[in-house]
Design a protein around this motif. Structure first.
Motif, PDB file in Angstrom:
ATOM      1  N   ASP A  41      15.741  24.559   2.529  1.00  0.00           N
ATOM      2  CA  ASP A  41      14.771  23.822   3.348  1.00  0.00           C
ATOM      3  C   ASP A  41      13.483  24.633   3.505  1.00  0.00           C
ATOM      4  O   ASP A  41      13.524  25.848   3.745  1.00  0.00           O
ATOM      5  N   HIS A  42      12.356  23.946   3.390  1.00  0.00           N
ATOM      6  CA  HIS A  42      11.042  24.572   3.582  1.00  0.00           C
ATOM      7  C   HIS A  42      10.364  23.976   4.809  1.00  0.00           C
ATOM      8  O   HIS A  42      10.452  22.774   5.058  1.00  0.00           O
ATOM      9  N   PHE A  43       9.696  24.846   5.560  1.00  0.00           N
ATOM     10  CA  PHE A  43       8.949  24.419   6.744  1.00  0.00           C
ATOM     11  C   PHE A  43       7.528  24.950   6.655  1.00  0.00           C
ATOM     12  O   PHE A  43       7.313  26.125   6.344  1.00  0.00           O
ATOM     13  N   GLY A  44       6.574  24.072   6.905  1.00  0.00           N
ATOM     14  CA  GLY A  44       5.167  24.447   6.832  1.00  0.00           C
ATOM     15  C   GLY A  44       4.604  24.816   8.188  1.00  0.00           C
ATOM     16  O   GLY A  44       4.986  24.251   9.218  1.00  0.00           O
ATOM     17  N   PHE A  45       3.697  25.790   8.189  1.00  0.00           N
ATOM     18  CA  PHE A  45       2.984  26.199   9.395  1.00  0.00           C
ATOM     19  C   PHE A  45       1.576  25.604   9.332  1.00  0.00           C
ATOM     20  O   PHE A  45       0.861  25.807   8.345  1.00  0.00           O
ATOM     21  N   TYR A  46       1.187  24.904  10.381  1.00  0.00           N
ATOM     22  CA  TYR A  46      -0.104  24.206  10.382  1.00  0.00           C
ATOM     23  C   TYR A  46      -0.959  24.631  11.581  1.00  0.00           C
ATOM     24  O   TYR A  46      -0.450  24.758  12.703  1.00  0.00           O
ATOM     25  N   LEU A  83      10.769  32.748  15.248  1.00  0.00           N
ATOM     26  CA  LEU A  83      11.674  32.153  14.265  1.00  0.00           C
ATOM     27  C   LEU A  83      13.082  32.740  14.365  1.00  0.00           C
ATOM     28  O   LEU A  83      14.065  32.008  14.479  1.00  0.00           O
ATOM     29  N   ILE A  84      13.180  34.063  14.317  1.00  0.00           N
ATOM     30  CA  ILE A  84      14.502  34.682  14.264  1.00  0.00           C
ATOM     31  C   ILE A  84      15.202  34.660  15.618  1.00  0.00           C
ATOM     32  O   ILE A  84      16.429  34.798  15.687  1.00  0.00           O
ATOM     33  N   ASN A  85      14.433  34.462  16.707  1.00  0.00           N
ATOM     34  CA  ASN A  85      15.034  34.304  18.032  1.00  0.00           C
ATOM     35  C   ASN A  85      15.389  32.847  18.307  1.00  0.00           C
ATOM     36  O   ASN A  85      15.832  32.509  19.412  1.00  0.00           O
ATOM     37  N   ASN A  86      15.180  32.006  17.281  1.00  0.00           N
ATOM     38  CA  ASN A  86      15.536  30.591  17.348  1.00  0.00           C
ATOM     39  C   ASN A  86      14.867  29.881  18.521  1.00  0.00           C
ATOM     40  O   ASN A  86      15.488  29.109  19.251  1.00  0.00           O
ATOM     41  N   GLU A  87      13.560  30.153  18.672  1.00  0.00           N
ATOM     42  CA  GLU A  87      12.775  29.549  19.740  1.00  0.00           C
ATOM     43  C   GLU A  87      11.976  28.336  19.266  1.00  0.00           C
ATOM     44  O   GLU A  87      11.216  27.752  20.041  1.00  0.00           O
ATOM     45  N   ILE A  88      12.156  27.935  17.999  1.00  0.00           N
ATOM     46  CA  ILE A  88      11.405  26.807  17.440  1.00  0.00           C
ATOM     47  C   ILE A  88      12.375  25.663  17.185  1.00  0.00           C
ATOM     48  O   ILE A  88      13.280  25.762  16.350  1.00  0.00           O
ATOM     49  N   SER A  89      12.201  24.584  17.903  1.00  0.00           N
ATOM     50  CA  SER A  89      13.174  23.489  17.916  1.00  0.00           C
ATOM     51  C   SER A  89      13.291  22.770  16.577  1.00  0.00           C
ATOM     52  O   SER A  89      14.340  22.204  16.253  1.00  0.00           O
ATOM     53  N   THR A  90      12.241  22.773  15.785  1.00  0.00           N
ATOM     54  CA  THR A  90      12.268  22.045  14.507  1.00  0.00           C
ATOM     55  C   THR A  90      13.036  22.784  13.421  1.00  0.00           C
ATOM     56  O   THR A  90      13.270  22.228  12.345  1.00  0.00           O
ATOM     57  N   ILE A  91      13.447  24.024  13.690  1.00  0.00           N
ATOM     58  CA  ILE A  91      14.139  24.841  12.686  1.00  0.00           C
ATOM     59  C   ILE A  91      15.525  25.202  13.191  1.00  0.00           C
ATOM     60  O   ILE A  91      15.694  25.616  14.342  1.00  0.00           O
ATOM     61  N   ASN A  92      16.526  25.023  12.327  1.00  0.00           N
ATOM     62  CA  ASN A  92      17.894  25.359  12.689  1.00  0.00           C
ATOM     63  C   ASN A  92      18.055  26.864  12.868  1.00  0.00           C
ATOM     64  O   ASN A  92      17.184  27.653  12.486  1.00  0.00           O
ATOM     65  N   MET A  93      19.178  27.249  13.418  1.00  0.00           N
ATOM     66  CA  MET A  93      19.411  28.653  13.751  1.00  0.00           C
ATOM     67  C   MET A  93      19.291  29.565  12.530  1.00  0.00           C
ATOM     68  O   MET A  93      19.848  29.292  11.471  1.00  0.00           O
ATOM     69  N   ILE A  94      18.543  30.645  12.677  1.00  0.00           N
ATOM     70  CA  ILE A  94      18.382  31.658  11.635  1.00  0.00           C
ATOM     71  C   ILE A  94      19.254  32.860  11.975  1.00  0.00           C
ATOM     72  O   ILE A  94      19.115  33.453  13.052  1.00  0.00           O
ATOM     73  N   LYS A  95      20.145  33.223  11.070  1.00  0.00           N
ATOM     74  CA  LYS A  95      21.067  34.327  11.293  1.00  0.00           C
ATOM     75  C   LYS A  95      20.585  35.631  10.676  1.00  0.00           C
ATOM     76  O   LYS A  95      20.935  36.723  11.142  1.00  0.00           O
ATOM     77  N   GLY A  96      19.798  35.502   9.603  1.00  0.00           N
ATOM     78  CA  GLY A  96      19.379  36.707   8.895  1.00  0.00           C
ATOM     79  C   GLY A  96      18.371  36.378   7.816  1.00  0.00           C
ATOM     80  O   GLY A  96      17.761  35.309   7.815  1.00  0.00           O
TER      81      GLY A  96
END
Length: 271
Positions: A41-46, A83-96
């Motif tokens: 999955d790719h997510f864009g920053f705008y 991102l890595i603290n999973n504070e962005i609701s549009t992105i699923n949990m990042i483990k590493g």
């Protein structure tokens, strides 16, 4: 204000990915960046509706690419922490994350925030100046479409890769004439890949090989690599490849074929 949206068409990131690759200090691994990344999955920053960066996350929750343009007003370190603290609701949990030592900015961000760090793979580049061991050469044949099912079965049994993925992957290699097979007495002994890049790092060819478990330790892997290097040279391309850090046998074969390793793919686990 920064907005983050899922990218539907990966081609929207072409220019940013060109920048991403241009900032690397060496060629990036072909299987990771042209095999695994497109499936993720790719997510864009705008900023003000302008695409200024992106990240790539695989199905296991690991970052594979992270990039923010120098034109961005957003603080890159703060964004990465979010991102890595999973504070962005549009992105699923990042483990590493997985990142190579040839990607200095992304690597530094991971080092600043990692809980554990482990070398995952070694990245190799062929050096013509290195004197290689004199070994017998082998002749490999381009794989034909009618051999697809047989080689999918061979690869699945030998390395445990899923057949569905192999079928699509090998079909593409056959179409591009980038998949080779070595047979003995009509039995598949080894396969080899010489993958050319269509974009970003067109001066390189990424090599891959699979050797039957019953024929390992006999120098066949080095012979396959020597053959594949010749195919890369025919296209005036420098050969690169990689193998897992624990695979001592493959590392020996790769070194014997004139490759050196200066970079690693590193796995990071976050809190």
């Amino acid at each position: 204000m920064l907005k983050i949206k899922k990218i539907i068409n990966i081609n929207d990131l072409t220019l940013l990915k060109e920048h991403y690759f241009s900032h690397s200090i060496g060629p990036l691994d072909g299987m990771w960046h042209f095999g695994f990344v497109p499936m993720s999955d790719h997510f864009g920053f705008y900023e003000e509706n302008k695409l200024i960066g992106y990240c790539c996350i695989n199905s296991d929750g690991f970052l594979l690419q992270f990039y923010l343009s120098k034109e961005a007003q957003t603080n890159i370190s703060e964004l990465f922490k979010q991102l890595i603290n999973n504070e962005i609701s549009t992105i699923n949990m990042i483990k590493g994350a997985f990142v190579s030592t040839a990607e200095p900015e992304y690597l530094s961000l991971c080092l600043d925030n990692a809980n554990t760090v482990n070398a995952h793979s070694m990245m190799f580049r062929h050096e013509d100046s290195i004197k290689t061991k004199s070994i017998a050469q082998i002749q490999m044949d381009l794989v034909k479409t009618e051999e697809l099912a047989e080689l999918v079965e061979f690869a699945s049994q030998t390395i445990g890769a899923p057949k569905e993925w192999l079928n699509v992957y090998y079909k593409n290699l056959i179409t591009r004439q980038e998949l080779w097979v070595y047979r003995k007495n009509d039995h598949v002994i080894a396969t080899g890949e010489c993958r050319r890049f269509d974009e970003y790092q067109k001066n390189y060819a990424d090599l891959g090989m699979i050797v039957s478990q019953n024929h390992r330790g006999k120098g066949i892997a080095t012979q396959v690599l020597n053959f594949l290097v010749q195919q890369a040279n025919r296209h005036n391309l420098q050969a690169i490849c990689s193998t897992e850090s624990m695979n001592i046998g493959a590392q020996k074969a790769i070194s014997n074929a004139g490759f050196t390793s200066k970079n690693r793919i590193v796995r990071f686990d976050f809190n």
